[in-house]
Design an enzyme around this catalytic site. Sequence first.
Site, PDB file in Angstrom:
ATOM      1  N   CYS A  22     -48.617   4.399  10.156  1.00 18.85           N
ATOM      2  CA  CYS A  22     -49.146   3.729  11.339  1.00 18.85           C
ATOM      3  C   CYS A  22     -50.664   3.938  11.417  1.00 18.85           C
ATOM      4  O   CYS A  22     -51.132   5.076  11.428  1.00 18.85           O
ATOM      5  CB  CYS A  22     -48.476   4.283  12.587  1.00 18.85           C
ATOM      6  SG  CYS A  22     -49.169   3.657  14.130  1.00 18.85           S
ATOM      7  N   CYS A  52     -51.512   6.032  14.915  1.00 22.62           N
ATOM      8  CA  CYS A  52     -51.244   7.460  15.113  1.00 22.62           C
ATOM      9  C   CYS A  52     -50.984   8.225  13.829  1.00 22.62           C
ATOM     10  O   CYS A  52     -50.915   9.456  13.848  1.00 22.62           O
ATOM     11  CB  CYS A  52     -50.078   7.645  16.077  1.00 22.62           C
ATOM     12  SG  CYS A  52     -48.454   7.266  15.344  1.00 22.62           S
ATOM     13  N   CYS A  90     -43.804   1.515  14.493  1.00 25.76           N
ATOM     14  CA  CYS A  90     -44.052   2.949  14.297  1.00 25.76           C
ATOM     15  C   CYS A  90     -42.949   3.758  14.965  1.00 25.76           C
ATOM     16  O   CYS A  90     -42.508   3.441  16.071  1.00 25.76           O
ATOM     17  CB  CYS A  90     -45.410   3.333  14.888  1.00 25.76           C
ATOM     18  SG  CYS A  90     -45.791   5.098  14.720  1.00 25.76           S
ATOM     19  N   CYS A  96     -45.124   6.066  17.926  1.00 24.02           N
ATOM     20  CA  CYS A  96     -45.923   5.531  19.030  1.00 24.02           C
ATOM     21  C   CYS A  96     -45.463   4.105  19.308  1.00 24.02           C
ATOM     22  O   CYS A  96     -44.480   3.633  18.740  1.00 24.02           O
ATOM     23  CB  CYS A  96     -47.424   5.596  18.722  1.00 24.02           C
ATOM     24  SG  CYS A  96     -48.010   4.382  17.517  1.00 24.02           S
ATOM     25  N   ASP A 121     -63.466   1.913 -11.690  1.00 25.22           N
ATOM     26  CA  ASP A 121     -62.262   2.733 -11.779  1.00 25.22           C
ATOM     27  C   ASP A 121     -61.052   1.852 -12.079  1.00 25.22           C
ATOM     28  O   ASP A 121     -60.723   0.948 -11.315  1.00 25.22           O
ATOM     29  CB  ASP A 121     -62.082   3.461 -10.442  1.00 25.22           C
ATOM     30  CG  ASP A 121     -60.871   4.374 -10.412  1.00 25.22           C
ATOM     31  OD1 ASP A 121     -60.126   4.427 -11.415  1.00 25.22           O
ATOM     32  OD2 ASP A 121     -60.661   5.041  -9.392  1.00 25.22           O
TER      33      ASP A 121
END
Length: 409
Positions: free
Chosen positions: A197, A200, A213, A216, A333
Amino acid sequence: MTQLSLRAQLASALGRSAATLSRMTGRGDGSVIGGRVGLMLEPDLLRKLARDRKLALVSATNGKTTTTRLITSALLELGEVATNAFGANMPAGHVSALSTHKNAPYGVLEVDEKYLPEVLDTTGAGVVCLMNLSRDQMDRAAEIWLLAQKWRNALSGKPTHVIANCDDPLVTWGASTAAKVTWVAGGQRWKEDSWSCPECGGPLERKDADWACRECTFHRPEPQWVLDDDAVIDPRGQRWLIDIQLPGLANRSNAAMALAVADAFGLSVERAMPRLREVTSVAGRYTTVERDGRQARLLLSKNPAGWLEAFDVSDPNLPIILSVNAQGPDGRDTSWLWDVDYRILRGRPVFVTGERRLDLALRLEVADVPFALCASFSEALAMQPPGRVDVIANYTAFQQIRSEFGRAV
């Protein structure tokens, strides 16, 4: 449109001249140098060129060039449209696009994810289209959570109308501070960057297309537009077949986003859809080029999410050439190759080339995918029997291949 100041007019004219010279001398398409010259002479040129236009900004990790092209095609139904058709998606490219089409009442600008806050603040665009966020250019790009946070902060307190993909939790979080949001269920096949999430940090629970989530209240909002396989359902519940020539589920998602943006400009699906069908290739993507009886279809893929979509479009019955570089625009990369599941290529003739072909060869070896290593794209193509072959390349490798065929569009 408001008359530009003499300084701005001069900057714009000199920028266009620089762009023309760049094209004439074969140095490029002029979409960046023209803007740079203009901004050197008038640093506030982008703001001045954007004034009084109806603008849409399009941003995402993948698909923004194609979606920009689709939206532009649709809005041509209303009038002239200024756009950065070849993907020059930073302020210099935006200046060049708006300067080239100085009298266009509409503008559709592809915007690099990192530059979206700056460009939105400068142009005051009325519509912003946000589609997806996933890892890309890992050596120099910020964590995508930070990008979503920047979007969130940039949209807060602005009257902008946001068209956002509610199937991507990061996009949803980034868009949720906007004054007005039209949610589009555009799909999200690549989920590896959004299991947590963004609000949170708790785990996201997924069930079919829905997500929420566990810790939350953050959850998937109810969409007004829904992509349903080969059709889109509009806010009035009417189902429209997505009749476009661009292949794959990702492009049907791009089309759904484009239709929602067109609707925000007051253009109906009925009028917009035929315009979308006119788009057959986007800056070389999906173009088929031919050499010595071999027809190579060019597919661009820059990151793990993009490779997943390229595999969806690719024909499993054809041989395939893979080309990977690691220049500046690609990101140096190449560790992201290990996030791509190449096992889908088993059973196909696979040919590997590009500056970082050994990196890709090792990844295929571990995935138990047989391949032939080639020193160049020309060598790889020459090894094919007459007929069709698919090509997947990352950004600079793709541009190099395009250049071999006169930058096919």
